[in-house]
Design a protein around this motif. Structure first.
Motif, PDB file in Angstrom:
ATOM      1  N   LEU A 196       0.851  -1.188   0.000  1.00 15.24           N
ATOM      2  CA  LEU A 196       0.000   0.000   0.000  1.00 15.24           C
ATOM      3  C   LEU A 196       0.890   1.243   0.000  1.00 15.24           C
ATOM      4  N   ARG A 206      -1.421  -1.172  -4.232  1.00 13.42           N
ATOM      5  CA  ARG A 206      -2.616  -0.350  -4.043  1.00 13.42           C
ATOM      6  C   ARG A 206      -2.174   1.059  -3.687  1.00 13.42           C
ATOM      7  N   ALA A 210      -8.378   1.208   2.991  1.00 17.69           N
ATOM      8  CA  ALA A 210      -7.651   0.126   2.317  1.00 17.69           C
ATOM      9  C   ALA A 210      -7.150  -0.908   3.320  1.00 17.69           C
TER      10      ALA A 210
END
Length: 463
Positions: free
Chosen positions: A4, A28, A39
């Motif tokens: 992430l 992501r 997330a």
């Protein structure tokens, strides 16, 4: 497992994303703290790359770092910043960051740090998987009435978050019962952390439980923080110092605490299971244990029976330990002879299941070859002594006339020996010093003849 990337500058986060995708990592992206937390909540990443300054965001990078390390401590976080200085780097590392990289960063440097962090994440996941497999391989074993009652009580509490107090003799399997609850609960994939109250030095108890913050070493998580999301098992809670008891009581009430040397409040979500072999009611009356803590911990009390009340489970437990030591240590996979089973069932077990496990391990280590375990390899069923033991008669027998008392004793004695020798009448007769035909007559006179093999014994010579 994805990486992430959290950065308010679109060009930066997309550049890092493209670099990592080219290296084969799933990626992501998040532009602010809200997107970041959403997330993480949808699927925790294997690694985070986090900008320390996030424009138009509710939380900056340090705030996100604190929150993630509190709720998802196993996620490595690499901090990046275009305003890097020593103070910012030190602050990030103190809060649990894996590393700090200053913008503009060198791609090779970034990939080295990312590779190391991903390896750390992989090892942590493997360690968690190993712990879960280890617990799964240690399933409870038994079929006796005492075991079935214990398992019934445990099954009733697995799906709740109620605090459980397990009581029983040392070595009877209290930790195994706690692990059974964990394995069958909604927290099965979360940590199971044991707090060995008797093994921790009293002056270090709070540091071990709550962790510590120091300027040079940063944050050191305690056991309670490590158990976040899962179960904290307080083994022998009665040995916990009084001063710590009051602080644990406050943690159970508030679900938060402060690390030693720190100022931030650490929130935790955990279930507590405790155990004791002590008489806590007596400790409370003598001022050695807090009544309020006892009340908090003993929402559901469950007694764990000693091995002496589970003698029918002993052969199955012994075979289970043979298989376990074979898989875990490569020790010989040996069978138990019928005589060895009988001797194990007749032994006193002051150390309970732990003592049985130790005996099986010793036999497998010292034994020759892989043949069946022989009674000669086991400890004596009863300790030898030249002193004639005294017999304390139960009041119910002492009150009977001699004939009735003798008949009751013979009945119970023979039932015990028949159970010991696996319902084999010939071996029982040989042990008690009777001819087989005399044994049959005695059983008939006591009303014990003709029982089926699936009962207490069989009126047969078959093994």
């Amino acid at each position: 497992m994805s990486i992430l990337i959290v950065d308010d500058e679109q060009d930066i986060r997309e550049l890092i994303g493209d670099i990592l995708r080219d290296e084969g990592f799933p990626v992501r992206l998040a532009a602010n703290s809200d997107d970041c937390m959403a997330a993480i909540n949808s699927e925790p990443p294997a690694l985070m790359i986090l900008d320390i300054w996030l424009k138009d965001s509710r939380m900056d990078g340090i705030d996100i770092l604190k929150t993630v390390k509190r709720d998802n401590p196993d996620i490595p976080i690499i901090i990046i910043s275009g305003h890097g200085n020593v103070e910012i780097a030190v602050a990030a590392i103190k809060q649990g960051a894996y590393d700090f990289i200053e913008k503009p960063f060198n791609i090779d440097q970034l990939m080295v740090v990312v590779s190391r962090a991903m390896e750390t994440s992989r090892l942590r996941r493997e360690n968690q998987d190993f712990r879960r497999r280890d617990m799964t391989s240690s399933n409870m074993v038994g079929t006796s009435a005492a075991y079935r009652l214990l398992k019934l009580n445990l099954d009733k509490v697995t799906k709740s978050n109620a605090r459980v107090m397990l009581t029983g003799e040392p070595g009877s399997g209290k930790e195994m019962a706690a692990r059974y609850i964990h394995m069958n609960s909604s927290r099965a994939n979360a940590p199971f952390v044991t707090v060995a109250s008797a093994a921790i030095e009293p002056d270090r108890m709070e540091e071990v439980l709550f962790g510590r913050e120091t300027p040079d070493r940063g944050v050191e998580m305690g056991l309670l923080e490590q158990a976040h999301g899962g179960i904290a098992y307080f083994d022998e809670i009665g040995d916990m110092p009084l001063g710590t008891q009051s602080k644990i009581l406050r943690v159970l009430t508030e679900q938060q605490f402060t690390r030693l040397g720190g100022t931030d409040r650490v929130r935790i979500d955990l279930r507590v299971i405790s155990s004791t072999s002590r008489n806590l009611a007596a400790d409370i009356s003598m001022g050695r244990f807090r009544q309020e803590l006892y009340d908090r911990l003993t929402v559901v009390p469950i007694p764990v029976p000693p091995l002496a009340e589970r003698r029918d489970d002993i052969p199955a437990l012994a075979r289970h330990f043979v298989e376990w030591f074979n898989k875990s240590q490569g020790l010989p996979l040996r069978e138990l002879s019928a005589d060895a089973e009988a001797q194990l069932k007749a032994m006193p077990w002051p150390g309970n299941v732990r003592q049985l496990r130790n005996i099986i391990e010793r036999v497998l280590i010292l034994g020759d070859g892989g043949g069946p375990i022989d009674p000669a390899e086991l400890p004596e069923a009863e300790p030898k002594s030249d002193v004639r033991p005294s017999l304390l008669l139960p009041a119910a027998i002492a009150a009977l006339p001699l004939r009735e008392a003798r008949e009751l004793f013979e009945r119970e004695y023979l039932l015990t020996q028949i159970s010991r020798f696996g319902s084999n009448i010939s071996r029982t007769a040989s042990f008690v010093g009777m001819e087989r035909s005399a044994m049959h007559r005695k059983l008939k006179s006591l009303g014990l003849a003709g029982h089926a093999r699936n009962g207490r014994f069989a009126d047969t010579d078959e093994d």
